[in-house]
Scaffold this motif. Sequence first.
Motif, PDB file in Angstrom:
ATOM      1  N   ARG A 118       4.651   0.564  13.153  1.00 38.64           N
ATOM      2  CA  ARG A 118       3.653   0.077  12.191  1.00 38.64           C
ATOM      3  C   ARG A 118       3.416   1.111  11.092  1.00 38.64           C
ATOM      4  NH1 ARG A 118      -1.659  -0.777  15.073  1.00 38.64           N
ATOM      5  NH2 ARG A 118      -1.658   1.472  14.862  1.00 38.64           N
ATOM      6  N   ALA A 119       3.393   2.381  11.452  1.00 40.50           N
ATOM      7  CA  ALA A 119       3.196   3.437  10.451  1.00 40.50           C
ATOM      8  C   ALA A 119       4.382   3.491   9.488  1.00 40.50           C
ATOM      9  CB  ALA A 119       3.002   4.782  11.140  1.00 40.50           C
ATOM     10  N   ARG A 120       5.596   3.353  10.019  1.00 38.76           N
ATOM     11  CA  ARG A 120       6.792   3.355   9.165  1.00 38.76           C
ATOM     12  C   ARG A 120       6.753   2.202   8.171  1.00 38.76           C
ATOM     13  NH1 ARG A 120      11.665   0.702  10.045  1.00 38.76           N
ATOM     14  NH2 ARG A 120      11.604   0.649  12.320  1.00 38.76           N
ATOM     15  N   VAL A 121       6.448   1.013   8.682  1.00 36.62           N
ATOM     16  CA  VAL A 121       6.350  -0.153   7.803  1.00 36.62           C
ATOM     17  C   VAL A 121       5.205   0.035   6.806  1.00 36.62           C
ATOM     18  CG1 VAL A 121       5.866  -2.639   7.732  1.00 36.62           C
ATOM     19  CG2 VAL A 121       7.420  -1.707   9.470  1.00 36.62           C
ATOM     20  N   GLY A 122       4.141   0.676   7.251  1.00 40.59           N
ATOM     21  CA  GLY A 122       3.012   0.946   6.372  1.00 40.59           C
ATOM     22  C   GLY A 122       3.398   1.790   5.170  1.00 40.59           C
ATOM     23  N   HIS A 123       4.318   2.733   5.364  1.00 35.41           N
ATOM     24  CA  HIS A 123       4.787   3.555   4.239  1.00 35.41           C
ATOM     25  C   HIS A 123       5.544   2.692   3.225  1.00 35.41           C
ATOM     26  CE1 HIS A 123       3.400   7.284   5.871  1.00 35.41           C
ATOM     27  NE2 HIS A 123       4.180   7.229   6.936  1.00 35.41           N
ATOM     28  N   ALA A 124       6.354   1.745   3.731  1.00 36.41           N
ATOM     29  CA  ALA A 124       7.072   0.844   2.817  1.00 36.41           C
ATOM     30  C   ALA A 124       6.093  -0.063   2.086  1.00 36.41           C
ATOM     31  CB  ALA A 124       8.088   0.014   3.604  1.00 36.41           C
ATOM     32  N   MET A 125       5.088  -0.546   2.797  1.00 39.58           N
ATOM     33  CA  MET A 125       4.081  -1.399   2.171  1.00 39.58           C
ATOM     34  C   MET A 125       3.312  -0.632   1.101  1.00 39.58           C
ATOM     35  SD  MET A 125       3.989  -4.566   3.250  1.00 39.58           S
ATOM     36  CE  MET A 125       2.283  -5.083   2.968  1.00 39.58           C
ATOM     37  N   LYS A 126       2.988   0.621   1.380  1.00 42.53           N
ATOM     38  CA  LYS A 126       2.259   1.454   0.412  1.00 42.53           C
ATOM     39  C   LYS A 126       3.085   1.598  -0.872  1.00 42.53           C
ATOM     40  CE  LYS A 126      -0.302   5.827   0.206  1.00 42.53           C
ATOM     41  NZ  LYS A 126       0.291   6.541  -0.923  1.00 42.53           N
ATOM     42  N   ARG A 127       4.389   1.818  -0.700  1.00 40.71           N
ATOM     43  CA  ARG A 127       5.258   1.915  -1.873  1.00 40.71           C
ATOM     44  C   ARG A 127       5.213   0.633  -2.689  1.00 40.71           C
ATOM     45  NH1 ARG A 127      11.905   2.695  -2.015  1.00 40.71           N
ATOM     46  NH2 ARG A 127      12.081   2.426  -4.258  1.00 40.71           N
ATOM     47  N   ALA A 128       5.249  -0.510  -1.996  1.00 39.44           N
ATOM     48  CA  ALA A 128       5.229  -1.801  -2.688  1.00 39.44           C
ATOM     49  C   ALA A 128       3.890  -2.041  -3.376  1.00 39.44           C
ATOM     50  CB  ALA A 128       5.529  -2.923  -1.694  1.00 39.44           C
ATOM     51  N   ILE A 129       2.809  -1.706  -2.688  1.00 38.04           N
ATOM     52  CA  ILE A 129       1.467  -1.939  -3.233  1.00 38.04           C
ATOM     53  C   ILE A 129       1.214  -1.050  -4.447  1.00 38.04           C
ATOM     54  CG2 ILE A 129      -1.007  -1.669  -2.743  1.00 38.04           C
ATOM     55  CD1 ILE A 129      -0.245  -2.474   0.211  1.00 38.04           C
ATOM     56  N   GLU A 130       1.720   0.175  -4.402  1.00 38.65           N
ATOM     57  CA  GLU A 130       1.469   1.124  -5.490  1.00 38.65           C
ATOM     58  C   GLU A 130       2.453   0.992  -6.648  1.00 38.65           C
ATOM     59  OE1 GLU A 130       1.344   4.968  -3.643  1.00 38.65           O
ATOM     60  OE2 GLU A 130      -0.681   4.616  -2.819  1.00 38.65           O
ATOM     61  N   ALA A 131       3.478   0.179  -6.472  1.00 42.40           N
ATOM     62  CA  ALA A 131       4.446  -0.026  -7.557  1.00 42.40           C
ATOM     63  C   ALA A 131       3.752  -0.670  -8.751  1.00 42.40           C
ATOM     64  CB  ALA A 131       5.590  -0.912  -7.075  1.00 42.40           C
ATOM     65  N   ARG A 132       4.234  -0.385  -9.941  1.00 39.60           N
ATOM     66  CA  ARG A 132       3.607  -0.953 -11.142  1.00 39.60           C
ATOM     67  C   ARG A 132       3.827  -2.465 -11.228  1.00 39.60           C
ATOM     68  NH1 ARG A 132       8.350   1.273 -12.973  1.00 39.60           N
ATOM     69  NH2 ARG A 132       9.640  -0.066 -14.307  1.00 39.60           N
ATOM     70  N   GLU A 133       4.904  -2.947 -10.612  1.00 37.47           N
ATOM     71  CA  GLU A 133       5.204  -4.380 -10.638  1.00 37.47           C
ATOM     72  C   GLU A 133       4.147  -5.160  -9.844  1.00 37.47           C
ATOM     73  OE1 GLU A 133       8.990  -2.102 -11.237  1.00 37.47           O
ATOM     74  OE2 GLU A 133       7.342  -2.005  -9.793  1.00 37.47           O
ATOM     75  N   GLN A 134       3.793  -6.334 -10.338  1.00 40.00           N
ATOM     76  CA  GLN A 134       2.730  -7.126  -9.716  1.00 40.00           C
ATOM     77  C   GLN A 134       3.199  -7.947  -8.521  1.00 40.00           C
ATOM     78  OE1 GLN A 134      -0.820  -7.301 -10.436  1.00 40.00           O
ATOM     79  NE2 GLN A 134       0.017  -5.331 -11.090  1.00 40.00           N
ATOM     80  N   THR A 135       4.461  -8.383  -8.535  1.00 38.05           N
ATOM     81  CA  THR A 135       4.976  -9.213  -7.445  1.00 38.05           C
ATOM     82  C   THR A 135       6.210  -8.531  -6.870  1.00 38.05           C
ATOM     83  OG1 THR A 135       4.182 -11.209  -8.557  1.00 38.05           O
ATOM     84  CG2 THR A 135       5.792 -11.507  -6.783  1.00 38.05           C
ATOM     85  N   VAL A 136       6.101  -8.121  -5.618  1.00 39.43           N
ATOM     86  CA  VAL A 136       7.168  -7.363  -4.968  1.00 39.43           C
ATOM     87  C   VAL A 136       7.708  -8.164  -3.794  1.00 39.43           C
ATOM     88  CG1 VAL A 136       7.796  -5.192  -3.849  1.00 39.43           C
ATOM     89  CG2 VAL A 136       6.033  -5.212  -5.645  1.00 39.43           C
ATOM     90  N   LEU A 137       9.004  -8.331  -3.745  1.00 38.14           N
ATOM     91  CA  LEU A 137       9.671  -9.038  -2.651  1.00 38.14           C
ATOM     92  C   LEU A 137      10.268  -8.015  -1.699  1.00 38.14           C
ATOM     93  CD1 LEU A 137      11.022 -11.464  -1.213  1.00 38.14           C
ATOM     94  CD2 LEU A 137      12.833 -11.352  -2.956  1.00 38.14           C
ATOM     95  N   LEU A 138       9.930  -8.155  -0.408  1.00 33.84           N
ATOM     96  CA  LEU A 138      10.505  -7.321   0.644  1.00 33.84           C
ATOM     97  C   LEU A 138      11.321  -8.228   1.552  1.00 33.84           C
ATOM     98  CD1 LEU A 138       7.378  -5.164   1.634  1.00 33.84           C
ATOM     99  CD2 LEU A 138       9.080  -4.696  -0.149  1.00 33.84           C
ATOM    100  N   VAL A 139      12.622  -8.042   1.600  1.00 36.82           N
ATOM    101  CA  VAL A 139      13.488  -8.826   2.478  1.00 36.82           C
ATOM    102  C   VAL A 139      13.713  -7.984   3.722  1.00 36.82           C
ATOM    103  CG1 VAL A 139      15.656 -10.074   2.687  1.00 36.82           C
ATOM    104  CG2 VAL A 139      14.549  -9.876   0.444  1.00 36.82           C
ATOM    105  N   CYS A 140      13.258  -8.491   4.853  1.00 40.47           N
ATOM    106  CA  CYS A 140      13.171  -7.618   6.017  1.00 40.47           C
ATOM    107  C   CYS A 140      13.411  -8.382   7.321  1.00 40.47           C
ATOM    108  CB  CYS A 140      11.832  -6.885   5.991  1.00 40.47           C
ATOM    109  SG  CYS A 140      10.393  -7.981   5.835  1.00 40.47           S
ATOM    110  N   HIS A 141      12.592  -8.105   8.321  1.00 44.37           N
ATOM    111  CA  HIS A 141      12.812  -8.595   9.684  1.00 44.37           C
ATOM    112  C   HIS A 141      11.503  -9.116  10.268  1.00 44.37           C
ATOM    113  CE1 HIS A 141      16.693  -6.424   9.560  1.00 44.37           C
ATOM    114  NE2 HIS A 141      16.001  -5.550   8.850  1.00 44.37           N
TER     115      HIS A 141
END
Length: 199
Positions: A121-144
């Motif tokens: 969960r912490a590892r995924v949280g780091h990826a989510m943080k990157r997505a949330i903090e990105a300047r882009e408003q809509t971020v697609l994560l293709v995952c599992h």
Amino acid sequence: MKRILLVRHGESEWNAVRRLQGQADIELSQRGEQQACALGPMVATYNPDLVLTSDLNRAARTAALLGYPEAIKEPLLREQNVGKWTGAEIAQLLAETPHDYAGWRAGTFAPENGEVWADFRARVGHAMKRAIEAREQTVLLVCHGGVIRAALDGALGLPPARIIPAGPASLTILAFPKDEARLEVFNATTFAPQLDAPD
């Protein structure tokens, strides 16, 4: 408003026979390729500005079939490592170690050499943080499937025991109108949602 689109990869060859894959690099089945292609128009309606994908083939191939062959590979989006259970048949685990399997699904048990839920969960949280903090408003994560459960646990406090696995080639959307996450879509597909999807 920031939106994170989470897509589970299409059916893999091991999903089709209900074997746990974890971080084994298994390809999409023919059906999985069809599922990913069918989901493409739905995802496109949200016009994602940034696309990240797990670096495992089944996710990266799904991203390409969705129309994003240049998606950025992000190892933090890999599936949970299931250690000794990699390649195990789910039916056999349910028959031989039902308590352990239920514990793994609930995030309270890790198989030998597997990834503990809190670490995952912490590892995924780091990826989510990157997505949330990105300047882009809509971020697609293709995952599992496990990544989606971990993201929902981290963002909403929704533990894995309280949610079914997201089906192959399904779309889940988290929105962040202010500082709080809200679930806008879960397990949406272009076909009947799979309610008993393989892990």
